[in-house]
Design a protein around this motif. Structure first.
Motif, short mmCIF file in Angstrom:
data_model
loop_
_atom_site.label_atom_id
_atom_site.label_comp_id
_atom_site.label_asym_id
_atom_site.label_seq_id
_atom_site.Cartn_x
_atom_site.Cartn_y
_atom_site.Cartn_z
N GLU A 50 37.66 21.51 71.56
CA GLU A 50 38.29 20.27 71.98
C GLU A 50 38.53 19.34 70.78
OE1 GLU A 50 36.85 16.56 74.64
OE2 GLU A 50 36.64 18.52 75.58
N ARG A 102 38.65 20.18 67.54
CA ARG A 102 39.61 20.78 66.61
C ARG A 102 41.02 20.64 67.13
NH1 ARG A 102 37.52 26.57 64.19
NH2 ARG A 102 36.39 25.62 62.46
N SER A 103 41.23 20.95 68.40
CA SER A 103 42.59 20.87 68.93
C SER A 103 43.08 19.42 68.88
CB SER A 103 42.68 21.45 70.33
OG SER A 103 41.85 20.77 71.23
N TYR A 111 43.92 18.70 65.14
CA TYR A 111 45.17 19.34 64.74
C TYR A 111 46.38 18.64 65.35
CZ TYR A 111 42.34 23.37 63.16
OH TYR A 111 41.44 24.20 62.53
N ARG A 116 46.54 27.59 65.55
CA ARG A 116 46.44 28.38 66.77
C ARG A 116 45.45 29.54 66.58
NH1 ARG A 116 50.71 27.81 70.58
NH2 ARG A 116 50.68 30.04 70.99
N LEU A 165 41.96 28.30 66.82
CA LEU A 165 41.59 27.97 68.19
C LEU A 165 41.58 29.20 69.10
CD1 LEU A 165 43.71 24.70 68.51
CD2 LEU A 165 41.23 24.85 68.25
#
Length: 195
Positions: free
Chosen positions: A42, A44-45, A48, A158, A161
């Motif tokens: 969560e 990291r996304s 990013y 991507r 993740l």
């Protein structure tokens, strides 16, 4: 009940307690790892995505200011007087969001972000009129480099993740048809936000 039976009973109770303790500990550790992985995903996304939005704002403002400087005619021009303060604010946001990527990103995503960062810096130099002998060909190469770096960043993010099909199609900008359309003016609609 003799002593042997009592020892067996006590031993069984102790063994049960130890196994229960170990089982609970392993279960707690596994749950902690799952929760930690979910939180990291969560965070990291979010890092990013925030960084992507911030650097895209720098890209778009640089693009419009460069049009105002006559380097291309694919987007409505933005005068340097109006656009440079906006670009500085967007760059400050990008710097804040960059720290999150540095903290939370995996090495490949950080390196890809750094490459995208540097390529957009070159566009900002064009916007600031900081490139000697700036011309349309140099500008087009800077835009193409930034577009390729963007694609590489999102592919790396991507992968980090564990999102399937991490490779995206090339997001080269501007698209070919834009190079063939009539020049736009400041009163025209702003270019599509799809990039």
């Amino acid at each position: 009940m003799d002593v042997t039976q009592q020892l067996i009973t006590v031993g069984a109770v102790l063994a049960g307690a130890v196994l229960s303790f170990l089982g609970t500990g392993l279960n707690d550790r596994a749950r902690f790892r799952r929760e930690h992985a979910a939180k990291l995903f969560e965070q990291r996304s979010s890092a990013y995505a925030g960084y992507g939005r911030a650097i895209k704002a720098c890209y778009q403002l640089s693009y419009r200011i460069a049009a105002g400087r006559g380097l291309h005619a694919q987007s409505p021009p933005l005068s340097p007087e109006e656009g440079l303060p906006q670009l500085e604010a967007a760059a400050a946001q990008r710097e804040r969001d960059w720290e999150h990527v540095l903290l939370l990103g995996d090495p490949a995503s950080v390196e890809a972000a750094r490459t995208w960062h540097r390529s957009v810096w070159l566009m900002e130099w064009y916007a600031h009129d900081g490139i000697e002998e700036a011309d349309a060909a140099g500008w087009e190469e800077a835009v193409a480099t930034a577009s390729r770096a963007r694609t590489e960043f999102y592919a790396a993010a991507r992968r980090s993740l564990d999102i399937p099909d991490a490779r995206l199609t090339d997001g080269t900008w501007p698209v070919e048809w834009m190079m063939k359309r009539k020049p736009v003016t400041a009163t025209d609609e702003v270019s599509p936000k799809g990039h």
